[in-house]
Design a protein around this motif. Structure first.
Motif, PDB file in Angstrom:
ATOM      1  N   SER A  55       0.818  -1.221   0.000  1.00  8.69           N
ATOM      2  CA  SER A  55       0.000   0.000   0.000  1.00  8.69           C
ATOM      3  C   SER A  55       0.851   1.270   0.000  1.00  8.69           C
ATOM      4  O   SER A  55       0.346   2.356  -0.280  1.00  8.69           O
ATOM      5  CB  SER A  55      -0.934   0.008   1.216  1.00  8.69           C
ATOM      6  N   GLN A  80       0.815  -7.713 -13.091  1.00  9.98           N
ATOM      7  CA  GLN A  80      -0.587  -7.388 -13.316  1.00  9.98           C
ATOM      8  C   GLN A  80      -1.454  -7.801 -12.135  1.00  9.98           C
ATOM      9  O   GLN A  80      -2.350  -7.052 -11.719  1.00  9.98           O
ATOM     10  CB  GLN A  80      -1.083  -8.042 -14.600  1.00  9.98           C
ATOM     11  N   ALA A  83      -0.788  -5.364  -9.271  1.00  9.12           N
ATOM     12  CA  ALA A  83      -1.284  -4.022  -9.592  1.00  9.12           C
ATOM     13  C   ALA A  83      -2.812  -3.982  -9.563  1.00  9.12           C
ATOM     14  O   ALA A  83      -3.412  -3.049  -9.012  1.00  9.12           O
ATOM     15  CB  ALA A  83      -0.763  -3.588 -10.955  1.00  9.12           C
ATOM     16  N   TRP A  84      -3.445  -4.997 -10.155  1.00 11.77           N
ATOM     17  CA  TRP A  84      -4.913  -5.047 -10.171  1.00 11.77           C
ATOM     18  C   TRP A  84      -5.481  -5.085  -8.760  1.00 11.77           C
ATOM     19  O   TRP A  84      -6.406  -4.354  -8.416  1.00 11.77           O
ATOM     20  CB  TRP A  84      -5.394  -6.282 -10.925  1.00 11.77           C
ATOM     21  N   SER A  85      -4.914  -5.966  -7.935  1.00 14.16           N
ATOM     22  CA  SER A  85      -5.475  -6.189  -6.606  1.00 14.16           C
ATOM     23  C   SER A  85      -5.213  -5.049  -5.637  1.00 14.16           C
ATOM     24  O   SER A  85      -5.868  -4.944  -4.596  1.00 14.16           O
ATOM     25  CB  SER A  85      -4.935  -7.499  -6.014  1.00 14.16           C
ATOM     26  N   ASN A  86      -4.253  -4.183  -5.982  1.00 17.37           N
ATOM     27  CA  ASN A  86      -3.915  -3.076  -5.089  1.00 17.37           C
ATOM     28  C   ASN A  86      -4.101  -1.708  -5.736  1.00 17.37           C
ATOM     29  O   ASN A  86      -3.651  -0.705  -5.186  1.00 17.37           O
ATOM     30  CB  ASN A  86      -2.469  -3.228  -4.603  1.00 17.37           C
ATOM     31  N   ASP A  87      -4.769  -1.699  -6.905  1.00 17.80           N
ATOM     32  CA  ASP A  87      -5.091  -0.458  -7.604  1.00 17.80           C
ATOM     33  C   ASP A  87      -3.843   0.408  -7.821  1.00 17.80           C
ATOM     34  O   ASP A  87      -3.809   1.596  -7.502  1.00 17.80           O
ATOM     35  CB  ASP A  87      -6.147   0.339  -6.826  1.00 17.80           C
ATOM     36  N   LEU A  88      -2.804  -0.230  -8.381  1.00 18.06           N
ATOM     37  CA  LEU A  88      -1.538   0.459  -8.624  1.00 18.06           C
ATOM     38  C   LEU A  88      -1.261   0.556 -10.125  1.00 18.06           C
ATOM     39  O   LEU A  88      -1.591  -0.359 -10.885  1.00 18.06           O
ATOM     40  CB  LEU A  88      -0.380  -0.303  -7.971  1.00 18.06           C
ATOM     41  N   SER A 198      -2.071   1.968 -16.546  1.00 16.30           N
ATOM     42  CA  SER A 198      -2.902   1.139 -15.690  1.00 16.30           C
ATOM     43  C   SER A 198      -2.495  -0.328 -15.809  1.00 16.30           C
ATOM     44  O   SER A 198      -1.808  -0.739 -16.751  1.00 16.30           O
ATOM     45  CB  SER A 198      -4.372   1.313 -16.052  1.00 16.30           C
ATOM     46  N   ALA A 199      -2.940  -1.115 -14.838  1.00 18.98           N
ATOM     47  CA  ALA A 199      -2.529  -2.518 -14.734  1.00 18.98           C
ATOM     48  C   ALA A 199      -2.857  -3.326 -15.988  1.00 18.98           C
ATOM     49  O   ALA A 199      -2.159  -4.292 -16.310  1.00 18.98           O
ATOM     50  CB  ALA A 199      -3.177  -3.159 -13.515  1.00 18.98           C
ATOM     51  N   GLU A 200      -3.894  -2.957 -16.706  1.00 21.76           N
ATOM     52  CA  GLU A 200      -4.268  -3.718 -17.902  1.00 21.76           C
ATOM     53  C   GLU A 200      -3.189  -3.680 -18.978  1.00 21.76           C
ATOM     54  O   GLU A 200      -3.181  -4.507 -19.892  1.00 21.76           O
ATOM     55  CB  GLU A 200      -5.584  -3.197 -18.478  1.00 21.76           C
TER      56      GLU A 200
END
Length: 221
Positions: A55, A80, A83-88, A198-200
């Motif tokens: 975080s 990915q 990043a996805w799971s932590n909104d990074l 973004s993570a995508e």
């Protein structure tokens, strides 16, 4: 600003945590094909050693290829997922650029042609030159070329695992390899300017079409 950097694209595994000014943590495991077993424990150890948490991160940087198909895939998938799971956001870094950065870090070379063995009588290749911020920047496009075509594409001193395949006399700098330390160095500049995605977009770059179909031909998994 804190940045997590991951490198598994060269059949080894390394992890680095940095801030604006320094490296907070770095660990590398050179055992071939051990990335899936080591990357997550190394990340956890990094957070534990620096008394930080995911975080606290501003972004995750990763080597997006080209390189070992399985290694590139692991790096992108782990990045990915985290990043996805932590909104990074993420910062993809070329494996060839990281290799060039390693050449500057280790030998202070300021102009290099980075070459990685791509199997099947081909190499990944691109040339780089040091900029005012001490970052190796591309002067041409990444290419997947035959050995003979790569000879014509070479501009500077050859480095990397594919160097001797392009020039049999280029043996001096074969052992230079990129690590998460080099990924972090490149990504730090981008992170300070919030140049991330973004993570995508934590996607692998193979350069070879249908790479997965050709793994048996490469003699590797």
């Amino acid at each position: 600003m804190k940045l997590l950097a991951l490198e598994t694209a060269n059949e080894q595994c390394s992890v680095s945590l940095i801030d604006e000014h320094q490296t907070l943590y770095f660990q590398r495991d050179d055992r071939a094909k051990a990335q899936t077993q080591t990357i997550l424990p190394m990340i956890e150890q990094g957070f534990k050693q620096t008394k930080s948490a995911i975080s606290d991160l501003s972004a995750i940087a990763f080597s997006r290829g080209p390189g070992s198909f399985s290694g590139v895939r692991i790096n992108a998938a782990v990045t990915q997922a985290l990043a996805w799971s932590n909104d990074l956001p993420v910062i993809p870094v070329s494996t060839l650029q990281a290799l060039a950065q390693a050449a500057y870090r280790e030998l202070k070379l300021e102009r290099v042609t980075a070459v990685l063995d791509a199997r099947m009588s081909e190499v990944y290749i691109a040339s780089y030159q040091l900029d005012d911020q001490k970052i190796m920047q591309a002067v041409d496009e990444e290419q997947l070329l035959s050995y003979s075509d790569a000879q014509s594409y070479q501009k500077f001193t050859l480095i990397g695992s594919g160097a001797a395949l392009v020039d049999a006399h280029a043996v001096e700098h074969l052992k230079i390899t990129a690590s998460a330390e080099d990924i972090a160095t490149i990504a730090r500049i981008q992170a300070l300017d919030e140049k991330w995605v973004s993570a995508e977009y934590a996607l692998p770059v193979y350069l070879r079409d249908n790479a997965w179909k050709k793994i048996p031909e490469q003699g590797k998994s």
